[in-house]
Scaffold this motif. Structure first.
Motif, PDB file in Angstrom:
ATOM      1  N   ASP A  58      26.585  21.484 -17.563  1.00  0.00           N
ATOM      2  CA  ASP A  58      27.671  22.658 -17.763  1.00  0.00           C
ATOM      3  C   ASP A  58      27.602  23.234 -16.094  1.00  0.00           C
ATOM      4  N   PRO A  59      28.428  22.510 -15.296  1.00  0.00           N
ATOM      5  CA  PRO A  59      28.497  22.981 -13.822  1.00  0.00           C
ATOM      6  C   PRO A  59      29.025  24.397 -13.564  1.00  0.00           C
ATOM      7  N   THR A  60      29.536  25.063 -14.629  1.00  0.00           N
ATOM      8  CA  THR A  60      30.011  26.482 -14.766  1.00  0.00           C
ATOM      9  C   THR A  60      28.832  27.453 -14.431  1.00  0.00           C
ATOM     10  N   LEU A  61      27.504  26.788 -15.074  1.00  0.00           N
ATOM     11  CA  LEU A  61      26.559  27.954 -14.860  1.00  0.00           C
ATOM     12  C   LEU A  61      26.169  28.106 -13.490  1.00  0.00           C
ATOM     13  N   MET A  62      26.734  27.519 -12.407  1.00  0.00           N
ATOM     14  CA  MET A  62      26.446  27.904 -10.924  1.00  0.00           C
ATOM     15  C   MET A  62      27.469  28.754 -10.339  1.00  0.00           C
ATOM     16  N   GLU A  63      28.564  28.976 -11.370  1.00  0.00           N
ATOM     17  CA  GLU A  63      29.779  29.591 -10.619  1.00  0.00           C
ATOM     18  C   GLU A  63      29.218  30.912 -10.224  1.00  0.00           C
ATOM     19  N   ARG A  90      22.888  18.742 -24.399  1.00  0.00           N
ATOM     20  CA  ARG A  90      22.700  17.629 -23.721  1.00  0.00           C
ATOM     21  C   ARG A  90      21.939  16.683 -24.282  1.00  0.00           C
ATOM     22  N   TYR A  91      20.616  17.167 -24.856  1.00  0.00           N
ATOM     23  CA  TYR A  91      19.620  16.264 -25.512  1.00  0.00           C
ATOM     24  C   TYR A  91      19.301  16.275 -27.043  1.00  0.00           C
ATOM     25  N   ALA A  92      19.837  17.243 -27.491  1.00  0.00           N
ATOM     26  CA  ALA A  92      19.661  17.228 -29.059  1.00  0.00           C
ATOM     27  C   ALA A  92      20.868  17.172 -29.760  1.00  0.00           C
TER      28      ALA A  92
END
Length: 134
Positions: A58-63, A90-92
């Motif tokens: 989720d790239p929005t986490l770096m906004e 992503r993994y579960a």
């Protein structure tokens, strides 16, 4: 803790249980720097590698210039919960686990990484978290 959880597979109750195991005895969990090397941050003890992995999902986490350091201090509960939702999303997954993910899967993947649900090391962690869910 945040008034409402961010969307994703982790429930408010599971967040509370995980936080209790990670930093529950601390007076101010949002300021805890822990782990064997001191490089786990905040109420859920997020490592930088975990942060990077969640941000890939989720790239929005770096906004807004957010970094791993946002797992500490004011606003760290909600930010860390968003990271955790992205990471476990992503993994579960049903596709990866070949079944619907359980709270155990979610907690163990949070603690043990992408294959944490299979790790003997995360099995004890799940026992601690499950005790908090009772």
């Amino acid at each position: 803790m945040a008034e409402s959880k961010p969307p994703g597979p982790l429930s408010a109750k599971l967040f509370k249980a995980i936080q209790h195991v990670e930093t529950g005895r601390q007076k101010n969990p949002s300021t805890v720097e822990g782990g064997r090397d001191g490089l786990c941050y905040g109420p859920y003890q997020i490592r930088e590698e975990y942060w990077k992995d969640a941000c890939e999902q989720d790239p929005t986490l770096m906004e807004g210039g957010k970094t791993w350091k946002n797992c500490l201090g004011e606003g760290s509960f909600l930010y860390s919960e968003k990271l955790m939702q992205a990471y476990v999303s992503r993994y579960a997954t049903k596709e990866k686990l070949l079944r619907k993910p359980t709270n155990e899967d979610l907690a163990r993947i949070h603690k043990g990484g992408p294959n944490g649900h299979k790790s003997a090391l995360s099995a004890r962690y799940w026992l601690l978290v499950s005790e908090q869910l009772k």
